[in-house]
Design a protein around this motif. Structure first.
Motif, PDB file in Angstrom:
ATOM      1  N   SER A  31       5.519  77.826  73.827  1.00 43.46           N
ATOM      2  CA  SER A  31       6.227  76.716  73.186  1.00 43.46           C
ATOM      3  C   SER A  31       7.155  77.255  72.103  1.00 43.46           C
ATOM      4  CB  SER A  31       5.246  75.703  72.628  1.00 43.46           C
ATOM      5  OG  SER A  31       4.187  76.364  72.035  1.00 43.46           O
ATOM      6  N   ASP A  32       8.320  76.588  71.983  1.00 40.94           N
ATOM      7  CA  ASP A  32       9.345  77.030  71.055  1.00 40.94           C
ATOM      8  C   ASP A  32       9.074  76.404  69.684  1.00 40.94           C
ATOM      9  OD1 ASP A  32      11.611  77.612  69.668  1.00 40.94           O
ATOM     10  OD2 ASP A  32      12.941  76.338  70.859  1.00 40.94           O
ATOM     11  N   THR A  33       8.449  77.171  68.791  1.00 40.71           N
ATOM     12  CA  THR A  33       8.070  76.604  67.488  1.00 40.71           C
ATOM     13  C   THR A  33       9.293  76.376  66.605  1.00 40.71           C
ATOM     14  OG1 THR A  33       7.572  78.828  66.791  1.00 40.71           O
ATOM     15  CG2 THR A  33       5.686  77.437  67.340  1.00 40.71           C
ATOM     16  N   ASN A  34      10.473  76.861  67.046  1.00 40.43           N
ATOM     17  CA  ASN A  34      11.700  76.625  66.279  1.00 40.43           C
ATOM     18  C   ASN A  34      12.449  75.398  66.763  1.00 40.43           C
ATOM     19  OD1 ASN A  34      11.774  78.586  64.375  1.00 40.43           O
ATOM     20  ND2 ASN A  34      12.607  80.124  65.791  1.00 40.43           N
ATOM     21  N   GLU A  35      11.850  74.653  67.667  1.00 39.24           N
ATOM     22  CA  GLU A  35      12.588  73.541  68.270  1.00 39.24           C
ATOM     23  C   GLU A  35      12.970  72.493  67.219  1.00 39.24           C
ATOM     24  OE1 GLU A  35      10.531  71.276  71.326  1.00 39.24           O
ATOM     25  OE2 GLU A  35      12.460  70.842  72.270  1.00 39.24           O
ATOM     26  N   SER A  36      14.182  71.972  67.350  1.00 40.59           N
ATOM     27  CA  SER A  36      14.626  70.939  66.399  1.00 40.59           C
ATOM     28  C   SER A  36      14.059  69.586  66.820  1.00 40.59           C
ATOM     29  CB  SER A  36      16.153  70.874  66.366  1.00 40.59           C
ATOM     30  OG  SER A  36      16.620  70.310  67.566  1.00 40.59           O
ATOM     31  N   MET A  71      10.783  70.451  64.373  1.00 42.32           N
ATOM     32  CA  MET A  71       9.757  69.541  64.895  1.00 42.32           C
ATOM     33  C   MET A  71       8.370  69.909  64.355  1.00 42.32           C
ATOM     34  SD  MET A  71       9.669  66.893  66.774  1.00 42.32           S
ATOM     35  CE  MET A  71       8.241  65.890  67.145  1.00 42.32           C
ATOM     36  N   THR A  72       8.047  71.207  64.329  1.00 44.15           N
ATOM     37  CA  THR A  72       6.693  71.601  63.902  1.00 44.15           C
ATOM     38  C   THR A  72       6.438  71.247  62.437  1.00 44.15           C
ATOM     39  OG1 THR A  72       7.620  73.794  63.672  1.00 44.15           O
ATOM     40  CG2 THR A  72       6.064  73.487  65.454  1.00 44.15           C
ATOM     41  N   HIS A  73       7.486  71.286  61.608  1.00 46.74           N
ATOM     42  CA  HIS A  73       7.269  70.991  60.188  1.00 46.74           C
ATOM     43  C   HIS A  73       7.463  69.519  59.861  1.00 46.74           C
ATOM     44  CE1 HIS A  73       6.765  75.144  59.529  1.00 46.74           C
ATOM     45  NE2 HIS A  73       7.995  75.449  59.927  1.00 46.74           N
ATOM     46  N   ALA A  74       8.422  68.859  60.531  1.00 49.02           N
ATOM     47  CA  ALA A  74       8.713  67.457  60.185  1.00 49.02           C
ATOM     48  C   ALA A  74       7.724  66.489  60.863  1.00 49.02           C
ATOM     49  CB  ALA A  74      10.148  67.102  60.571  1.00 49.02           C
ATOM     50  N   PHE A  75       7.344  66.777  62.109  1.00 46.16           N
ATOM     51  CA  PHE A  75       6.437  65.864  62.827  1.00 46.16           C
ATOM     52  C   PHE A  75       5.313  66.654  63.511  1.00 46.16           C
ATOM     53  CE2 PHE A  75      10.575  63.610  62.928  1.00 46.16           C
ATOM     54  CZ  PHE A  75      10.189  62.437  62.269  1.00 46.16           C
ATOM     55  N   PHE A 203       3.847  88.822  37.314  1.00 45.15           N
ATOM     56  CA  PHE A 203       3.584  88.504  38.732  1.00 45.15           C
ATOM     57  C   PHE A 203       4.904  87.970  39.270  1.00 45.15           C
ATOM     58  CE2 PHE A 203       2.428  85.636  42.181  1.00 45.15           C
ATOM     59  CZ  PHE A 203       1.517  86.389  42.895  1.00 45.15           C
ATOM     60  N   LEU A 204       5.614  88.818  40.010  1.00 42.52           N
ATOM     61  CA  LEU A 204       6.977  88.459  40.425  1.00 42.52           C
ATOM     62  C   LEU A 204       6.959  87.451  41.573  1.00 42.52           C
ATOM     63  CD1 LEU A 204       8.671  91.967  40.256  1.00 42.52           C
ATOM     64  CD2 LEU A 204       8.699  90.134  38.549  1.00 42.52           C
ATOM     65  N   LEU A 205       7.869  86.495  41.468  1.00 46.46           N
ATOM     66  CA  LEU A 205       7.930  85.454  42.509  1.00 46.46           C
ATOM     67  C   LEU A 205       9.111  85.701  43.449  1.00 46.46           C
ATOM     68  CD1 LEU A 205       7.151  82.269  40.381  1.00 46.46           C
ATOM     69  CD2 LEU A 205       5.596  83.546  41.840  1.00 46.46           C
ATOM     70  N   ASN A 206       9.518  86.989  43.552  1.00 46.20           N
ATOM     71  CA  ASN A 206      10.699  87.267  44.384  1.00 46.20           C
ATOM     72  C   ASN A 206      10.439  87.036  45.878  1.00 46.20           C
ATOM     73  OD1 ASN A 206       9.018  89.369  44.529  1.00 46.20           O
ATOM     74  ND2 ASN A 206      10.468  90.947  43.861  1.00 46.20           N
ATOM     75  N   PHE A 207       9.186  86.786  46.240  1.00 46.65           N
ATOM     76  CA  PHE A 207       8.905  86.498  47.660  1.00 46.65           C
ATOM     77  C   PHE A 207       9.098  85.000  47.975  1.00 46.65           C
ATOM     78  CE2 PHE A 207       4.950  86.267  45.288  1.00 46.65           C
ATOM     79  CZ  PHE A 207       4.410  85.058  45.703  1.00 46.65           C
ATOM     80  N   LEU A 208       9.320  84.180  46.930  1.00 47.05           N
ATOM     81  CA  LEU A 208       9.541  82.744  47.208  1.00 47.05           C
ATOM     82  C   LEU A 208      10.936  82.562  47.801  1.00 47.05           C
ATOM     83  CD1 LEU A 208       8.245  80.670  44.118  1.00 47.05           C
ATOM     84  CD2 LEU A 208       7.189  80.893  46.353  1.00 47.05           C
ATOM     85  N   PRO A 209      11.061  82.026  49.006  1.00 46.88           N
ATOM     86  CA  PRO A 209      12.395  81.865  49.599  1.00 46.88           C
ATOM     87  C   PRO A 209      13.149  80.705  48.952  1.00 46.88           C
ATOM     88  CG  PRO A 209      10.726  81.009  51.078  1.00 46.88           C
ATOM     89  CD  PRO A 209       9.996  81.529  49.885  1.00 46.88           C
ATOM     90  N   GLU A 210      14.462  80.685  49.169  1.00 42.67           N
ATOM     91  CA  GLU A 210      15.257  79.544  48.685  1.00 42.67           C
ATOM     92  C   GLU A 210      14.892  78.327  49.526  1.00 42.67           C
ATOM     93  OE1 GLU A 210      17.471  79.204  46.214  1.00 42.67           O
ATOM     94  OE2 GLU A 210      17.003  81.275  45.622  1.00 42.67           O
ATOM     95  N   VAL A 211      14.651  77.209  48.878  1.00 42.85           N
ATOM     96  CA  VAL A 211      14.397  75.975  49.633  1.00 42.85           C
ATOM     97  C   VAL A 211      15.724  75.230  49.725  1.00 42.85           C
ATOM     98  CG1 VAL A 211      13.113  73.792  49.658  1.00 42.85           C
ATOM     99  CG2 VAL A 211      12.048  75.856  48.716  1.00 42.85           C
ATOM    100  N   ASP A 212      16.019  74.704  50.918  1.00 41.73           N
ATOM    101  CA  ASP A 212      17.236  73.912  51.068  1.00 41.73           C
ATOM    102  C   ASP A 212      16.906  72.468  50.685  1.00 41.73           C
ATOM    103  OD1 ASP A 212      19.641  72.845  51.739  1.00 41.73           O
ATOM    104  OD2 ASP A 212      19.514  73.253  53.888  1.00 41.73           O
ATOM    105  N   TYR A 213      17.529  71.980  49.610  1.00 44.16           N
ATOM    106  CA  TYR A 213      17.285  70.601  49.188  1.00 44.16           C
ATOM    107  C   TYR A 213      18.426  69.695  49.635  1.00 44.16           C
ATOM    108  CZ  TYR A 213      13.536  72.330  46.226  1.00 44.16           C
ATOM    109  OH  TYR A 213      12.379  72.917  45.781  1.00 44.16           O
ATOM    110  N   HIS A 326      14.117  74.938  60.062  1.00 46.74           N
ATOM    111  CA  HIS A 326      13.491  75.995  60.872  1.00 46.74           C
ATOM    112  C   HIS A 326      12.905  77.101  60.007  1.00 46.74           C
ATOM    113  CE1 HIS A 326      15.415  73.721  63.863  1.00 46.74           C
ATOM    114  NE2 HIS A 326      16.613  74.036  63.429  1.00 46.74           N
ATOM    115  N   ASN A 327      13.411  77.255  58.770  1.00 53.86           N
ATOM    116  CA  ASN A 327      12.889  78.325  57.904  1.00 53.86           C
ATOM    117  C   ASN A 327      11.740  77.854  57.041  1.00 53.86           C
ATOM    118  OD1 ASN A 327      14.926  80.036  58.780  1.00 53.86           O
ATOM    119  ND2 ASN A 327      16.373  79.143  57.296  1.00 53.86           N
ATOM    120  N   TYR A 328      11.319  76.615  57.236  1.00 55.01           N
ATOM    121  CA  TYR A 328      10.333  76.076  56.307  1.00 55.01           C
ATOM    122  C   TYR A 328       8.979  76.798  56.374  1.00 55.01           C
ATOM    123  CZ  TYR A 328       9.028  72.918  52.704  1.00 55.01           C
ATOM    124  OH  TYR A 328       8.671  72.434  51.469  1.00 55.01           O
TER     125      TYR A 328
END
Ligand SMILES: Cc1cc2nc3c(=O)[nH]c(=O)nc-3n(C[C@H](O)[C@H](O)[C@H](O)COP(=O)(O)OP(=O)(O)OC[C@H]3O[C@@H](n4cnc5c(N)ncnc54)[C@H](O)[C@@H]3O)c2cc1C
Length: 384
Positions: A31-36, A71-75, A203-213, A326-328
């Protein structure tokens, strides 16, 4: 939906046939976990359903659009139904039947009915936060304070493991207080600006990705009842992005005074209109006057609202919703990493588990359960 006239006969047939056409056999092995979201619903119900049902629904509830949302994150629940049953409709019916059976319980047991639907409070949502504030007591709360620094000094019994420094409107200098555990509910973009230390080292938070708002403007308008020629009944209207070709630019309008009559005097209609979202990020930032024109024009076309609104209020939300795109997955992984590497740190809110007040509350309740287990496992008496 089947008896309505906004879908073609072809689309209605596709909806009716979905349970028969979508058997488990049809599912791809990988299954395509990146599916929109758009692609998923297009596979099951066709393009028209995506354009006229899914597109306005996701714009109105998440500020997003079917192409960008994952789809995997929104529903996740619908994604899971497809994996289990093939057909989304058949799966939804099956899960409803089994949850009804579960709720029936043993004979004589009291039945709790969970009702779904829109609700608010007399006086608006502020009533909820005021009630929580009263319950907790103002001394326990540090309202309007900004968390600046969090230091973890993990101790065997957890007591006072966390030192939190915050700026308070009533004090000249920042204040430090110790806590046994921390539940963070600030948006991740704000968490990034806080200083974290662990046993004295950064404790560096440089691993936190940018969130698209997603940005959104809200326009609240009122019209005299006699000036609204076609006042539709219901909770509101949602506008498919395709309708932009017919001049409609808003995402949707809630009929706030129809849903909640205490919101406006009896002789007026009060409307809450949403503009922008991921479908039109620039428009979300437009000026109050420009948006007033747009809203008046859309309400005229949709409801026959004539003339200028009597009252206008504009609120711009630059970061209205995190986009579950898709990057969530990388956002959730980063949250997980913080929770694993910082003992006694838990994250809750709409960056995790869903974009609604209800889901934010249940995510808070689940974080509270985690805190209790954490403190119990460290043999600290959780305080009431
Ligand atoms: C315009 C709009 C309309 C909506 N309509 C609905 C609706 O009708 N129904 C529904 O269910 N949901 C709705 N939502 C979604 C709902 O508002 C959110 O899901 C919910 O507010 C998320 O709650 P939260 O606590 O996770 O985050 P937020 O409500 O964003 O709260 C985060 C808090 O963290 C604080 N903070 C940030 N940094 C710091 C710091 N350094 N120190 C201290 N505090 C900090 C912020 O000030 C903020 O108060 C809507 C959202 C928007 C934007």
């Amino acid at each position: 939906m089947i008896s309505s006239n906004f879908l073609s006969v072809g689309s209605k047939l596709q909806i009716l046939m979905e349970p028969f056409l979508w058997t488990n056999k049809k599912l791809p092995k990988e299954s395509d976990t990146n599916e929109s979201v758009g692609h998923f619903f297009q596979r099951h119900f066709g393009n028209e359903v995506v354009e006229y049902l899914i597109d306005p629904f996701v714009a109105g509830t998440t500020g997003g659009d079917p192409k960008s949302l994952s789809m995997t994150h929104a529903f996740p629940e619908l994604w899971d139904l497809e994996k289990r049953f093939g057909s989304v409709i058949f799966g939804a019916i099956q899960s409803k039947i089994s949850s009804n059976k579960k709720n029936q319980g043993p004979i004589g047991a009291s039945k709790i009915k969970h009702q779904r639907g829109s609700f608010s409070f007399i006086g608006g949502m502020q009533t909820l936060t005021d009630a929580l504030c009263k319950e907790l007591g103002e001394d326990e709360l540090k309202l309007s304070s900004k968390v600046l620094e969090l230091s973890s000094h993990h101790k065997e019994n957890c007591l006072g493991s966390w030192l939190v420094s915050y700026a308070s409107p009533h004090r000249k200098h920042s204040v430090k207080e110790s806590f046994d555990a921390v539940v963070m509910t600030a948006p991740l973009s704000d968490v990034k600006t806080m200083n974290f230390t662990q046993k004295g080292a950064p404790f560096l938070l440089n691993f936190l990705p940018e969130v698209d708002y997603v940005p959104l403007s809200i326009m609240i308008t009122t019209f005299k009842r006699e000036n609204v020629k076609r006042p539709l009944e219901g909770f509101g209207v949602l506008v498919p992005s395709k309708e932009e070709q017919n001049g409609l630019k808003t995402i949707g309008t809630l009929f706030s005074s129809m849903m909640f009559p205490d919101r406006a005097p009896k002789n007026v209609y009060l409307y809450t209109t949403f503009i922008g979202g991921s479908r039109n990020r620039e428009l979300a930032k437009a000026s109050r006057d420009e948006l007033k024109e747009i809203v008046s024009s859309d309400l005229k076309q949709l409801l026959g609202a004539e003339g200028e609104p009597m009252f206008v209020n504009h609120v711009f939300w630059s970061k209205a919703f995190p986009l579950y795109d898709h990057n969530y997955g990388s956002v959730l992984e980063a949250v997980d990493r913080m929770e694993k590497n910082l003992p006694g740190f838990f994250y809750a809110g709409n960056h995790k588990g869903g974009l609604s007040v209800g889901k934010a509350i249940s995510s808070g309740c689940s974080a509270a359960d985690h805190v209790i287990s954490y403190l119990e496992s460290s043999s600290v008496e959780p305080q009431k």
